[in-house]
Design an enzyme around this catalytic site. Structure first.
Site, PDB file in Angstrom:
ATOM      1  N   HIS A 184       0.832  -1.211   0.000  1.00  0.00           N
ATOM      2  CA  HIS A 184       0.000   0.000   0.000  1.00  0.00           C
ATOM      3  C   HIS A 184       0.873   1.271   0.000  1.00  0.00           C
ATOM      4  O   HIS A 184       0.657   2.186  -0.795  1.00  0.00           O
ATOM      5  CB  HIS A 184      -0.922   0.016   1.224  1.00  0.00           C
ATOM      6  CG  HIS A 184      -1.577   1.344   1.434  1.00  0.00           C
ATOM      7  ND1 HIS A 184      -2.567   1.824   0.610  1.00  0.00           N
ATOM      8  CD2 HIS A 184      -1.338   2.326   2.350  1.00  0.00           C
ATOM      9  CE1 HIS A 184      -2.921   3.031   1.011  1.00  0.00           C
ATOM     10  NE2 HIS A 184      -2.204   3.369   2.071  1.00  0.00           N
ATOM     11  N   HIS A 232       1.236   4.873  -2.622  1.00  0.00           N
ATOM     12  CA  HIS A 232       1.654   6.261  -2.355  1.00  0.00           C
ATOM     13  C   HIS A 232       2.922   6.696  -3.092  1.00  0.00           C
ATOM     14  O   HIS A 232       2.982   7.816  -3.576  1.00  0.00           O
ATOM     15  CB  HIS A 232       1.847   6.473  -0.855  1.00  0.00           C
ATOM     16  CG  HIS A 232       0.564   6.532  -0.087  1.00  0.00           C
ATOM     17  ND1 HIS A 232      -0.346   7.564  -0.215  1.00  0.00           N
ATOM     18  CD2 HIS A 232       0.019   5.687   0.823  1.00  0.00           C
ATOM     19  CE1 HIS A 232      -1.384   7.358   0.594  1.00  0.00           C
ATOM     20  NE2 HIS A 232      -1.191   6.209   1.232  1.00  0.00           N
ATOM     21  N   GLU A 266      -6.365   9.188  -0.498  1.00  0.00           N
ATOM     22  CA  GLU A 266      -6.480   7.749  -0.207  1.00  0.00           C
ATOM     23  C   GLU A 266      -7.544   7.074  -1.083  1.00  0.00           C
ATOM     24  O   GLU A 266      -7.320   5.961  -1.562  1.00  0.00           O
ATOM     25  CB  GLU A 266      -6.820   7.499   1.275  1.00  0.00           C
ATOM     26  CG  GLU A 266      -5.701   7.793   2.257  1.00  0.00           C
ATOM     27  CD  GLU A 266      -4.541   6.782   2.239  1.00  0.00           C
ATOM     28  OE1 GLU A 266      -4.573   5.812   1.458  1.00  0.00           O
ATOM     29  OE2 GLU A 266      -3.585   7.003   3.007  1.00  0.00           O
ATOM     30  N   SER A 310      -3.905   0.391  -4.564  1.00  0.00           N
ATOM     31  CA  SER A 310      -3.074  -0.669  -3.993  1.00  0.00           C
ATOM     32  C   SER A 310      -3.908  -1.869  -3.568  1.00  0.00           C
ATOM     33  O   SER A 310      -3.390  -2.812  -2.984  1.00  0.00           O
ATOM     34  CB  SER A 310      -2.294  -0.134  -2.786  1.00  0.00           C
ATOM     35  OG  SER A 310      -3.192   0.311  -1.786  1.00  0.00           O
TER      36      SER A 310
HETATM   37 FE   LIG Z   1      -2.348   5.356   2.851  1.00  0.00          FE
END
Ligand SMILES: [Fe+2]
Length: 294
Positions: free
Chosen positions: A162, A167, A208, A227
């Site tokens: 993730h 990110h 997010e 993700s």
């Molecule tokens: Fe995150």
């Protein structure tokens, strides 16, 4: 990094210096003593980390590198279909390894020359103000462990897949990096807990879990969607609402399941105009006014 305490396994440091990650009995790695030892060792690296040091090297097993290779290949195929172009271009620019888990130091070494962002290790939950605040200085707190190899497409907690595939790829874009920076500035500027929560929820529903219209198709740009092997196939069927600061800043969410309310930007320009400008200028008063406004 997700920001809710319930999602992170608690990390305990004892007086003798030993570190224990308390996995829930439902965690796929709960009964795997070797995995748990490794989780403890990786958490200890983060707890002993001093700002300015290189990120310590984490040990992974061959099985874990294979998890990375499998998930990164499958997600890359899904990204071609579901991710916005800005993310795809940034992914290409960053050029993460596909066959092994990169060390966080390697992620930093690739990212820093592009957008000035560096990764720093986190054992688990980082307090909101600290997690967001250092974004203003170009630092991203990241967990370093990987999910249990028995269920490669599932993780009950944010792991390095993730943090890095979601990110770091995003942070390789100049436009996204600027949004992360101003979000960090906002978290530092606001004083009340309510205002900080508002800033954090806007982050949740954009960086997010944000979605964006692109050439009449709904695409994703939020790291949480990009993700997640399962969620990326589901977001188009969720309750999609227009980008709205007050709605994002006040809508409740449940971190333990797929996000069923999502907010759609009509373009990257709109995301920057509405959300980027908000983070760049907001303070306790402007947030209080948003909350009071019909
Ligand atoms: Fe995150």
């Amino acid at each position: 990094m997700f920001e809710e305490a319930q999602y992170f396994a608690p990390v305990a440091k004892r007086e003798d210096g030993s570190v224990t990650v308390e996995l829930a009995s439902s965690h796929p790695g709960f009964a795997d003593a070797v995995y748990r030892e490794r989780r403890n060792a990786i958490a200890a690296l983060a707890l002993n980390y001093q700002p300015g040091d290189p990120v310590p090297h984490a040990e992974y097993t061959e099985e874990e590198h294979q998890v990375w290779a499998l998930v990164s290949r499958e997600l890359a195929a899904k990204h071609q279909r579901y991710a916005i172009k800005e993310f795809l271009d940034a992914t290409e620019r960053l050029g993460l390894p596909k066959d092994h888990i990169p060390q966080l130091q390697e992620v930093s070494d690739r990212l820093y020359p592009l957008t000035g962002f560096r990764y720093i290790p986190a054992a688990g939950l980082v307090p909101l103000r600290e997690f967001y605040g250092v974004l203003a200085d170009g630092y991203f707190h990241s967990t370093q462990y990987i999910r249990h190899h028995s269920v490669p497409f599932y993780t009950p907690e944010p792991d390095i897949i993730h943090e890095v595939i979601g990110h770091a790829n995003t942070l390789a874009s100049d436009r996204f990096a600027e949004l992360y920076r101003v979000a960090g500035g906002a978290a530092r500027r606001v004083e009340s807990e309510d205002a900080l929560q508002f800033v954090s929820k806007v982050f949740w529903f954009t960086l997010e879990f944000g979605v964006m219209r692109e050439a009449s198709e709904l695409k994703a740009y939020g790291a949480g969607i990009l993700s997640s092997y399962g969620e990326i196939e589901e977001f188009r069927g969720m309750d999609i609402r227009p980008l709205d600061l007050k709605a994002m800043g006040t809508t409740e969410y449940d971190i333990t399941k797929y996000q069923d309310v999502l907010f759609e930007a009509m373009s990257f320009d709109q995301l920057e105009d509405v959300v980027g400008s908000f983070w760049a200028t907001c303070d306790d008063d402007s947030i209080a006014r948003l909350l009071a406004d019909g």
